[in-house]
Design a protein around this motif. Structure first.
Motif, PDB file in Angstrom:
ATOM      1  N   ALA A  36       0.833  -1.212   0.000  1.00  0.00           N
ATOM      2  CA  ALA A  36       0.000   0.000   0.000  1.00  0.00           C
ATOM      3  C   ALA A  36       0.860   1.252   0.000  1.00  0.00           C
ATOM      4  O   ALA A  36       0.480   2.268  -0.595  1.00  0.00           O
ATOM      5  CB  ALA A  36      -0.938  -0.015   1.208  1.00  0.00           C
ATOM      6  N   GLY A  37       2.018   1.176   0.624  1.00  0.00           N
ATOM      7  CA  GLY A  37       2.942   2.311   0.626  1.00  0.00           C
ATOM      8  C   GLY A  37       3.442   2.667  -0.764  1.00  0.00           C
ATOM      9  O   GLY A  37       3.939   3.776  -0.989  1.00  0.00           O
ATOM     10  N   HIS A  38       3.312   1.739  -1.685  1.00  0.00           N
ATOM     11  CA  HIS A  38       3.697   1.967  -3.090  1.00  0.00           C
ATOM     12  C   HIS A  38       2.463   2.005  -3.985  1.00  0.00           C
ATOM     13  O   HIS A  38       2.579   1.872  -5.207  1.00  0.00           O
ATOM     14  CB  HIS A  38       4.653   0.865  -3.560  1.00  0.00           C
ATOM     15  N   GLN A  44      -0.420  -7.389  -6.668  1.00  0.00           N
ATOM     16  CA  GLN A  44       0.480  -6.671  -7.572  1.00  0.00           C
ATOM     17  C   GLN A  44       1.913  -6.709  -7.042  1.00  0.00           C
ATOM     18  O   GLN A  44       2.857  -6.922  -7.799  1.00  0.00           O
ATOM     19  CB  GLN A  44       0.021  -5.219  -7.731  1.00  0.00           C
ATOM     20  N   ALA A  45       2.056  -6.508  -5.738  1.00  0.00           N
ATOM     21  CA  ALA A  45       3.388  -6.514  -5.132  1.00  0.00           C
ATOM     22  C   ALA A  45       4.032  -7.892  -5.259  1.00  0.00           C
ATOM     23  O   ALA A  45       5.222  -8.002  -5.582  1.00  0.00           O
ATOM     24  CB  ALA A  45       3.299  -6.092  -3.671  1.00  0.00           C
ATOM     25  N   LYS A  46       3.256  -8.936  -5.026  1.00  0.00           N
ATOM     26  CA  LYS A  46       3.807 -10.292  -5.121  1.00  0.00           C
ATOM     27  C   LYS A  46       4.235 -10.603  -6.553  1.00  0.00           C
ATOM     28  O   LYS A  46       5.306 -11.153  -6.781  1.00  0.00           O
ATOM     29  CB  LYS A  46       2.784 -11.312  -4.631  1.00  0.00           C
ATOM     30  N   LEU A  47       3.398 -10.229  -7.518  1.00  0.00           N
ATOM     31  CA  LEU A  47       3.734 -10.463  -8.916  1.00  0.00           C
ATOM     32  C   LEU A  47       4.998  -9.693  -9.289  1.00  0.00           C
ATOM     33  O   LEU A  47       5.906 -10.235  -9.919  1.00  0.00           O
ATOM     34  CB  LEU A  47       2.568 -10.052  -9.812  1.00  0.00           C
ATOM     35  N   LEU A  48       5.083  -8.449  -8.856  1.00  0.00           N
ATOM     36  CA  LEU A  48       6.262  -7.640  -9.153  1.00  0.00           C
ATOM     37  C   LEU A  48       7.509  -8.248  -8.517  1.00  0.00           C
ATOM     38  O   LEU A  48       8.579  -8.289  -9.137  1.00  0.00           O
ATOM     39  CB  LEU A  48       6.047  -6.200  -8.661  1.00  0.00           C
ATOM     40  N   SER A  49       7.370  -8.756  -7.298  1.00  0.00           N
ATOM     41  CA  SER A  49       8.502  -9.407  -6.632  1.00  0.00           C
ATOM     42  C   SER A  49       8.962 -10.639  -7.402  1.00  0.00           C
ATOM     43  O   SER A  49      10.159 -10.874  -7.550  1.00  0.00           O
ATOM     44  CB  SER A  49       8.138  -9.784  -5.201  1.00  0.00           C
ATOM     45  N   ARG A 107      13.263  -1.376  -8.983  1.00  0.00           N
ATOM     46  CA  ARG A 107      13.498  -0.449  -7.872  1.00  0.00           C
ATOM     47  C   ARG A 107      12.380  -0.566  -6.836  1.00  0.00           C
ATOM     48  O   ARG A 107      12.634  -0.656  -5.634  1.00  0.00           O
ATOM     49  CB  ARG A 107      13.606   0.991  -8.382  1.00  0.00           C
ATOM     50  N   VAL A 108      11.132  -0.591  -7.312  1.00  0.00           N
ATOM     51  CA  VAL A 108       9.986  -0.697  -6.400  1.00  0.00           C
ATOM     52  C   VAL A 108      10.022  -2.048  -5.666  1.00  0.00           C
ATOM     53  O   VAL A 108       9.791  -2.099  -4.452  1.00  0.00           O
ATOM     54  CB  VAL A 108       8.656  -0.500  -7.159  1.00  0.00           C
ATOM     55  N   ALA A 109      10.340  -3.135  -6.371  1.00  0.00           N
ATOM     56  CA  ALA A 109      10.409  -4.458  -5.737  1.00  0.00           C
ATOM     57  C   ALA A 109      11.491  -4.474  -4.656  1.00  0.00           C
ATOM     58  O   ALA A 109      11.279  -5.024  -3.566  1.00  0.00           O
ATOM     59  CB  ALA A 109      10.677  -5.541  -6.786  1.00  0.00           C
ATOM     60  N   ARG A 110      12.624  -3.870  -4.934  1.00  0.00           N
ATOM     61  CA  ARG A 110      13.704  -3.795  -3.939  1.00  0.00           C
ATOM     62  C   ARG A 110      13.252  -2.984  -2.729  1.00  0.00           C
ATOM     63  O   ARG A 110      13.448  -3.384  -1.575  1.00  0.00           O
ATOM     64  CB  ARG A 110      14.955  -3.184  -4.570  1.00  0.00           C
ATOM     65  N   ASN A 111      12.593  -1.845  -2.970  1.00  0.00           N
ATOM     66  CA  ASN A 111      12.088  -1.015  -1.869  1.00  0.00           C
ATOM     67  C   ASN A 111      11.038  -1.764  -1.044  1.00  0.00           C
ATOM     68  O   ASN A 111      10.976  -1.595   0.170  1.00  0.00           O
ATOM     69  CB  ASN A 111      11.506   0.293  -2.396  1.00  0.00           C
ATOM     70  N   LEU A 112      10.215  -2.560  -1.719  1.00  0.00           N
ATOM     71  CA  LEU A 112       9.223  -3.376  -1.006  1.00  0.00           C
ATOM     72  C   LEU A 112       9.908  -4.339  -0.046  1.00  0.00           C
ATOM     73  O   LEU A 112       9.533  -4.429   1.132  1.00  0.00           O
ATOM     74  CB  LEU A 112       8.391  -4.191  -1.999  1.00  0.00           C
ATOM     75  N   ARG A 113      10.894  -5.064  -0.552  1.00  0.00           N
ATOM     76  CA  ARG A 113      11.615  -6.029   0.300  1.00  0.00           C
ATOM     77  C   ARG A 113      12.285  -5.326   1.471  1.00  0.00           C
ATOM     78  O   ARG A 113      12.225  -5.790   2.603  1.00  0.00           O
ATOM     79  CB  ARG A 113      12.668  -6.791  -0.519  1.00  0.00           C
ATOM     80  N   GLU A 114      12.935  -4.205   1.178  1.00  0.00           N
ATOM     81  CA  GLU A 114      13.644  -3.478   2.228  1.00  0.00           C
ATOM     82  C   GLU A 114      12.691  -2.813   3.210  1.00  0.00           C
ATOM     83  O   GLU A 114      13.068  -2.533   4.341  1.00  0.00           O
ATOM     84  CB  GLU A 114      14.571  -2.429   1.601  1.00  0.00           C
TER      85      GLU A 114
END
Length: 144
Positions: A36-38, A44-49, A107-114
């Motif tokens: 949600a922060g993105h 969507q986040a899981k697919l992007l990851s 970049r967004v996937a990396r930020n999500l993980r971090e």
């Protein structure tokens, strides 16, 4: 012929299963908040990851996400509209399209993980040796 009796799990096993369930629930909550922060949904986040690791055909994405290919198409469409994902021909079979994360998507996937508090807080409280032991035990459980 007698049917084999099902043995009930012992109290320790029941407690471990309940703790695993709590860990999973916390992880999902944290993941949804990070997404949600993105301005992403959890799916969507899981697919992007997944795509940040390797480009994948839609059918393989559907299998990994355990959903219908038509749902994956919609998720990819929304991520593509945001410039996070693109469709490309599969180098191994030009008839097949794969979805791939763009530079911005990576970049967004990396930020999500971090950005996952779950990884920073509870796991950070464990020593490196304890995290290694936990990893090894989880791998054994998944391989069983």
């Amino acid at each position: 012929m007698a049917t084999p009796q099902k043995t009930r799990p012992d109290e320790l096993t029941v407690e471990v299963v309940e703790l695993i369930a709590e860990v999973v629930a916390r992880y999902h909550t944290d993941y949804e908040e990070a997404a949600a922060g993105h301005t992403l949904t959890g799916a969507q986040a899981k697919l992007l990851s997944l795509l940040s690791l390797d480009p994948l055909p839609m059918r393989k994405l559907a299998q990994k996400l355990k959903c219908e290919p038509s749902n994956v198409t919609g998720i990819v469409d929304r991520l593509e509209a945001r410039g996070l994902v693109e469709r490309r021909p599969d180098p191994a079979d030009r008839r097949v399209k794969v979805a791939a994360a763009t530079e911005e998507g990576l970049r967004v996937a990396r930020n999500l993980r971090e950005g996952l508090r779950f990884a920073r807080e509870p796991l950070a409280g464990l020593t490196e040796e304890e995290r290694g032991t936990l990893r090894d035990l989880l791998r054994r459980m998944l391989d069983a």
